[in-house]
Design an enzyme around this catalytic site. Structure first.
Site, PDB file in Angstrom:
ATOM      1  N   VAL A  11      39.845  26.382  22.284  1.00 43.34           N
ATOM      2  CA  VAL A  11      38.289  26.449  22.679  1.00 43.34           C
ATOM      3  C   VAL A  11      37.532  27.717  21.958  1.00 43.34           C
ATOM      4  CG1 VAL A  11      36.766  26.996  24.705  1.00 43.34           C
ATOM      5  CG2 VAL A  11      38.829  25.258  24.792  1.00 43.34           C
ATOM      6  N   LYS A 220      33.781  20.906  36.075  1.00 46.15           N
ATOM      7  CA  LYS A 220      34.597  20.831  35.036  1.00 46.15           C
ATOM      8  C   LYS A 220      36.142  20.338  35.658  1.00 46.15           C
ATOM      9  CE  LYS A 220      37.494  21.653  31.370  1.00 46.15           C
ATOM     10  NZ  LYS A 220      37.503  21.878  30.122  1.00 46.15           N
ATOM     11  N   CYS A 276      45.323  20.470  29.172  1.00 43.49           N
ATOM     12  CA  CYS A 276      44.102  20.487  30.181  1.00 43.49           C
ATOM     13  C   CYS A 276      44.441  19.571  31.366  1.00 43.49           C
ATOM     14  CB  CYS A 276      42.846  19.888  29.573  1.00 43.49           C
ATOM     15  SG  CYS A 276      42.366  21.077  28.387  1.00 43.49           S
ATOM     16  N   LYS A 336      48.596  13.892  21.787  1.00 47.27           N
ATOM     17  CA  LYS A 336      47.457  12.850  21.321  1.00 47.27           C
ATOM     18  C   LYS A 336      47.480  12.943  19.763  1.00 47.27           C
ATOM     19  CE  LYS A 336      42.933  14.577  21.674  1.00 47.27           C
ATOM     20  NZ  LYS A 336      41.835  14.671  22.433  1.00 47.27           N
TER      21      LYS A 336
HETATM   22  C1  UDX Z   1      40.519  16.800  27.973  1.00 49.17           C
HETATM   23  C2  UDX Z   1      39.277  16.105  28.277  1.00 49.17           C
HETATM   24  O1  UDX Z   1      38.675  15.114  27.427  1.00 49.17           O
HETATM   25  C3  UDX Z   1      38.218  17.266  27.660  1.00 49.17           C
HETATM   26  O2  UDX Z   1      36.787  17.183  28.013  1.00 49.17           O
HETATM   27  C4  UDX Z   1      38.591  18.800  28.179  1.00 49.17           C
HETATM   28  O3  UDX Z   1      37.550  19.754  27.797  1.00 49.17           O
HETATM   29  C5  UDX Z   1      39.926  19.153  27.881  1.00 49.17           C
HETATM   30  O4  UDX Z   1      40.742  17.815  28.486  1.00 49.17           O
HETATM   31  P1  UDX Z   1      42.075  16.791  25.560  1.00 49.17           P
HETATM   32  O5  UDX Z   1      43.218  17.456  26.478  1.00 49.17           O
HETATM   33  O6  UDX Z   1      41.939  17.345  24.356  1.00 49.17           O
HETATM   34  O7  UDX Z   1      40.750  16.923  26.322  1.00 49.17           O
HETATM   35  O8  UDX Z   1      42.574  15.201  25.423  1.00 49.17           O
HETATM   36  P2  UDX Z   1      41.974  13.858  25.812  1.00 49.17           P
HETATM   37  O9  UDX Z   1      41.651  13.187  24.743  1.00 49.17           O
HETATM   38  O10 UDX Z   1      41.162  13.742  27.199  1.00 49.17           O
HETATM   39  O11 UDX Z   1      43.491  13.128  26.457  1.00 49.17           O
HETATM   40  C6  UDX Z   1      44.295  13.741  27.479  1.00 49.17           C
HETATM   41  C7  UDX Z   1      45.285  12.904  27.655  1.00 49.17           C
HETATM   42  O12 UDX Z   1      45.211  11.626  28.199  1.00 49.17           O
HETATM   43  C8  UDX Z   1      46.216  12.581  26.283  1.00 49.17           C
HETATM   44  O13 UDX Z   1      47.810  12.728  26.604  1.00 49.17           O
HETATM   45  C9  UDX Z   1      45.982  11.157  26.103  1.00 49.17           C
HETATM   46  O14 UDX Z   1      47.116  10.272  25.181  1.00 49.17           O
HETATM   47  C10 UDX Z   1      45.718  10.729  27.474  1.00 49.17           C
HETATM   48  N1  UDX Z   1      44.768   9.247  27.658  1.00 49.17           N
HETATM   49  C11 UDX Z   1      43.623   9.389  27.274  1.00 49.17           C
HETATM   50  C12 UDX Z   1      45.642   8.077  28.128  1.00 49.17           C
HETATM   51  O15 UDX Z   1      46.720   8.227  28.400  1.00 49.17           O
HETATM   52  N2  UDX Z   1      44.675   6.858  28.207  1.00 49.17           N
HETATM   53  C13 UDX Z   1      43.487   7.249  28.015  1.00 49.17           C
HETATM   54  O16 UDX Z   1      42.646   6.167  27.883  1.00 49.17           O
HETATM   55  C14 UDX Z   1      42.812   8.291  27.548  1.00 49.17           C
END
Ligand code: UDX
Length: 474
Positions: A11, A220, A276, A336
């Protein structure tokens, strides 16, 4: 405005680079002197698409510098706190880094400044922060406290910074919001072209939401917890689909068409990870409990997510009968795509489970191999997906990297021992795979047998494909 950003993690570094990109003079600080030296020498402490080029451009232009926290807060007009708030053993957020920054600010700021809390913190942290600042101030401290939570996603952080859906500002006095508006003006008015995505067509202006600091902090945690809930919900629907022979992709499509539900975050899989969601859901449960509210709904969101890896291992066991002694390939280690972050990544948990069961595991990730190796040395890490798949009796896809959709299936078919793919993210095309002789098992959908019975008689598994890399990447 003279801006300082404390914390050079995902961040902080993104915030510092992007604020410099829109014209501010930014000093970015971290306690880790080695990290600062790396950054001064143009090296990246982690992989985030396009961050390196934005950092480099702004360092060269003299708008961005890396300094110690003490030097960065001295003379700053606005200080963004972007330090980590990792989970303690009891699930609570560890706020010691935030408290340390507050102390530095209290002792070294000169003149009026805005103290902007960007790290994800429990509700009422702003109030504590304010008290702490006053307590440790050397002289009379003139500052305003702002909560400005960050919503950017790893892997698309730069794009997200320039195109947020909303900018949330929690203030104690309305006038302070005007100063924040000035900092974000190019983003709010979208007068600034997104610097890295030539193809970016995003034109919608972000919503500007001004509230009190407690509400802003809650926005948040509530947002991340809600998104995690959507994922656990669809994962349970996927399990139900598997049990009754339905197709979760079609169910999610039908659900998502309702604008009250929306199609996003309805992809089932091996569970959510990263730094997160897991910690924020846990922290939110604690925050609620300390306020006298039993958020049992979120406890179940966590429980469902914790069972995802075991569920995949069970599916593998069902197919292979015995896992001990089997060679299994794992594709994707980052939590991811488009990041090298393996913190709370389901893949790492899966590696533990498979090795514990006695499997021999070969793993591949386009970016996260080194970070995975550091936390789990007991797998064989490979330089290509084909190398990881050599002689494997099953390939498990854990992260939906684009590279996996571009695989040469014929080439892959020739190196595996058994053409069996578990797609933990429903990212591949079943028809194409079965055409190449693979037996395809995904999440929440009926398995698809290869056109040649799935017993390994598809494309002939003859000699190694020309140019195949067999060397162990270790
Ligand atoms: C997240 C929030 O989206 C963001 O707004 C916040 O600031 C930080 O946390 P991030 O951790 O970068 O962001 O990843 P994100 O793309 O949200 O995915 C989080 C997890 O959920 C990943 O492991 C992803 O694989 C999983 N996921 C996401 C699913 O399993 N299914 C989905 O449909 C979407």
């Amino acid at each position: 405005m003279k801006i300082s950003v404390i914390g050079a993690g995902y961040v902080g570094l993104t915030t510092a680079a992007c604020l410099a990109e829109i014209g501010h003079s930014v000093r970015c600080a971290d306690n880790d002197e080695a990290k600062l030296n790396m950054l001064r020498n143009g090296q990246m402490p982690f992989f985030e698409p396009h961050l390196e080029e934005v950092l480099s451009r702004n360092c060269k232009a003299g708008r961005l510098q890396f300094e110690s926290p003490v030097s960065a807060v001295t003379g700053a007009e606005a200080i963004f706190i972007c330090v980590g708030t990792p989970p303690l053993d009891n699930g609570e957020a560890d706020l010691s880094a935030v408290a340390n920054v507050a102390r530095t600010i209290a002792q070294y700021t000169t003149g009026y400044c805005l103290v902007i809390e960007k790290s994800t913190v429990p509700v009422q942290t702003g109030q504590q922060l304010k008290r702490h600042l006053q307590l440790y101030a050397r002289n009379e401290l003139r500052c305003d406290l702002v909560s400005n939570p960050e919503f950017l996603r790893e892997g698309s952080a730069i794009h997200d910074f320039f195109h947020p859906d909303r900018i949330v500002i929690g203030v104690e006095r309305e006038e302070v919001a005007t100063q924040l508006r000035e900092i974000y003006r190019p983003i709010l008015e979208q007068t600034f072209q997104c610097p890295v995505h030539a193809e970016c067509t995003h034109t919608q202006k972000p919503a500007w939401i001004v509230t009190d600091t407690n509400s802003s902090e809650l926005i948040k945690h509530a947002s991340n917890s809600f998104l995690a809930m959507k994922i656990s919900f669809i994962n349970m629907v996927a399990d139900l689909c598997e049990a009754v022979g339905a197709d979760v992709t079609k169910v999610a499509l039908g659900m998502g068409m309702d604008p009250r539900i929306g199609p996003a975050f309805l992809n089932p899989g091996i569970g959510f990870g990263g730094f997160c969601f897991p910690k924020d859901v846990q922290a939110f449960v604690r925050i609620a409990s300390q306020a006298g509210c039993d958020f049992s709904l979120l406890k179940e969101v966590e429980n469902i997510n914790k069972r995802r890896v075991a569920h995949v291992v069970e599916k593998v066991r069902k197919e292979l009968w015995v896992i001990r002694g089997r060679k299994i390939a794992v594709w994707g280690l980052a939590f991811k795509p488009n990041t090298d972050d393996v913190r709370f990544a389901p893949a790492i948990e899966l590696l533990h489970a498979l090795v514990h069961e006695g499997a021999t595991v070969s793993a591949y990730d386009p970016q996260a191999t080194e970070k995975a190796r550091a936390v789990f040395p007991d797998a064989r890490y490979c330089a290509s997906p084909y190398e990881a798949a050599r002689d494997a009796e099953a390939i498990l896809i854990v992260t939906e990297w684009e590279e996996f959709r571009q695989i040469d299936w014929q080439r892959l078919r020739a190196v595996v021992d058994r053409p069996l793919i578990f797609d933990g993210r429903n990212t591949l095309d079943a028809t194409e795979l079965t055409r190449h002789g693979f037996h395809y098992i995904s999440v929440g959908r009926p398995p698809v047998m290869s056109e040649s019975t799935g017993s390994g008689e598809g494309t002939p598994a003859s000699s190694p494909v020309e140019g195949e890399r067999v060397a162990d990447a270790r």
